[in-house]
Design a protein around this motif. Sequence first.
Motif, mmCIF file in Angstrom:
data_model
loop_
_atom_site.group_PDB
_atom_site.id
_atom_site.type_symbol
_atom_site.label_atom_id
_atom_site.label_comp_id
_atom_site.label_asym_id
_atom_site.label_seq_id
_atom_site.Cartn_x
_atom_site.Cartn_y
_atom_site.Cartn_z
ATOM 1 N N ASP A 318 0.849 -0.996 -0.144
ATOM 2 C CA ASP A 318 -0.004 0.019 0.026
ATOM 3 C C ASP A 318 0.906 1.239 0.160
ATOM 4 O O ASP A 318 1.808 1.267 0.754
ATOM 5 N N ALA A 319 0.650 1.994 -0.898
ATOM 6 C CA ALA A 319 1.699 3.363 -1.190
ATOM 7 C C ALA A 319 0.618 4.602 -0.483
ATOM 8 O O ALA A 319 -0.446 4.593 -0.424
ATOM 9 N N TYR A 320 1.696 5.503 0.241
ATOM 10 C CA TYR A 320 1.232 6.772 0.846
ATOM 11 C C TYR A 320 2.282 7.754 0.311
ATOM 12 O O TYR A 320 3.458 7.656 0.329
ATOM 13 N N GLN A 321 1.646 9.020 -0.192
ATOM 14 C CA GLN A 321 2.528 10.081 -0.239
ATOM 15 C C GLN A 321 2.688 10.929 1.172
ATOM 16 O O GLN A 321 1.616 11.074 1.546
ATOM 17 N N TYR A 322 3.776 11.255 1.135
ATOM 18 C CA TYR A 322 4.006 12.186 2.408
ATOM 19 C C TYR A 322 4.462 13.583 2.036
ATOM 20 O O TYR A 322 4.946 13.908 0.995
ATOM 21 N N PHE A 323 4.062 14.418 2.863
ATOM 22 C CA PHE A 323 4.138 15.954 2.795
ATOM 23 C C PHE A 323 5.035 16.417 4.062
ATOM 24 O O PHE A 323 4.483 16.270 5.162
ATOM 25 N N LEU A 324 6.014 17.328 3.616
ATOM 26 C CA LEU A 324 6.824 17.983 4.552
ATOM 27 C C LEU A 324 6.942 19.317 4.859
ATOM 28 O O LEU A 324 6.897 19.936 3.932
ATOM 29 N N ASP A 325 7.203 19.799 6.003
ATOM 30 C CA ASP A 325 7.060 21.335 6.086
ATOM 31 C C ASP A 325 8.648 21.833 5.613
ATOM 32 O O ASP A 325 9.315 20.942 5.299
ATOM 33 N N PRO A 326 8.940 23.166 5.539
ATOM 34 C CA PRO A 326 10.266 23.531 5.250
ATOM 35 C C PRO A 326 11.415 23.152 5.768
ATOM 36 O O PRO A 326 12.476 23.080 5.413
ATOM 37 N N ASP A 327 11.099 22.357 7.348
ATOM 38 C CA ASP A 327 12.352 21.957 7.970
ATOM 39 C C ASP A 327 12.502 20.403 7.717
ATOM 40 O O ASP A 327 13.329 19.774 8.625
ATOM 41 N N GLY A 328 11.573 19.724 6.813
ATOM 42 C CA GLY A 328 11.548 18.255 6.595
ATOM 43 C C GLY A 328 10.930 17.646 7.576
ATOM 44 O O GLY A 328 11.103 16.315 7.457
ATOM 45 N N ASN A 329 9.877 18.123 8.353
ATOM 46 C CA ASN A 329 9.151 17.346 9.274
ATOM 47 C C ASN A 329 7.855 17.004 8.336
ATOM 48 O O ASN A 329 7.300 17.577 7.805
#
Length: 499
Positions: A318-329
């Motif tokens: 199962d695949a998931y796309q992740y989103f990061l803030d400008p600090d990489g979190n």
Amino acid sequence: MIHPLSPGRKRWSPVARGVLAAAVLGAPLLAASASTPALGADPTNPTIELNAPSAVTAYTYGGGRIYSDLGFRLDVDGGPLVIWSQRAGDYKSAPTAVAKLPEGDVTLPRQKMIGKLDRFIRIRLVDRNDPDAHPVVKRRSTCIGEMSERARPDADIKNPYPTTCYYNPYSLGGVQGVPDGWAASLFGYDSGFRVKPGDYDLTVSITKGYADALGMAADARSATTHLTVLDEGECRGCRSGDERLRPNRREPNPAKGIDSLAELPPGTPVPDLRALPAFGIQVNRKGTQLQFSANVWNAGNSPMVVDGFRRDGEDIMDAYQYFLDPDGNQVAYQQVGTMEWDPRPTHMHWHFTDFATYELLNADKTRAVRSGKEAFCLANTDAVDLTVDGAEWGAYEDDLGSVCGGYETRSVREVLSAGWGDTYAQFRAGQSFPIKNLPDGTYYVRVLANPKDVLIESDTANNESLRKIHIWTDKSGKRRVTVPQVGVVNEADGIYYRR
């Protein structure tokens, strides 16, 4: 794809360098964790457990040597596992190793060098076809975290610890670490085994001194797998039903994911997929296939991060796309389809199924043929534009510990960094169109990123590229292709077929 994690392509990340500096200077080591105890709560040590797939197939190369990590993983849950190795500057005493645990430092068994943990595991190999044969038993040193992967999707997106154990006989201090929610390979890419083809029971155990010091439960110290060893000339990718993995992992709740760009926190960086014109276009010797290379790249200000988590007993993730803030979190995620295992000889890794499509269009832009390739492993192969906002200048060395994964992998992270593209060359399976029954004429090679619009990106209007070509037949009846030049670009200059 040849595994890209090779000697000479390893580096310290800025965070890892900071960790090592803290170790050498004696400063406190701080490690962020997805499950850091609440303020005021009593600290607890992480749970450490050794796991292995129920069965693994490995192949011998170069005199019977196996290059595989065999699927054995040290799972860390409830906090990071961090180990410091140090020695006196006069070199008159042996190095010491200490596990920096939340409940306090724990001294580990005596070491020989700064680097791998000396005699960390015990290996027992039994030939299934010769039960009377004497088992092979040996001990092996291990570099914790040399190859690691996320075992939980809510774990930290980056591993802050060194991704290898650099060795120098005069080294004074080293750091090894596995973040909370991650799993570390015990063998790395090279298991070091030399064994003849056959069927074996392979048992790996954490040796008593380490297991006691780390507080490992009795049933968590050992794991066994059915190891099938084949010659490199035998079927690579052929597997029977009992060779499926039994992963131990947790997926996020799809209902808690986002559905659109508007749901991201304001100012969240977002990837932007674009397709370069197809290149390296040629007709095969038989005149039946039009071969081509293609590159989809990320022009956004954030990496495209897609994680896969294996389903129990299946060759599907199962695949998931992740989103990061400008600090990489990590700030959000969404479910984006599946990854599948591709056993074809020029692939042999995990593919994300909704990344791009290839089509050969008629002169009126209607579809003539669609390529059979519908899945891709995301990896940084080419720097396309390092001047875009957020471009990762060192991306060619990022995330090589996971990339596309082997068959034994339980979870995988595939990344396309900002400014970078992923080239699939024309010799790869699926990088062609069947043209045997197509008439001569004008056509367009269409490369389309994010074809089902399942990936969230900043702009979907720039996902397509069209490359005009002419297919014709010469006087001898041989099929040929003419490819008009794009602007002033001469494809003969500087083309490197990366994979």
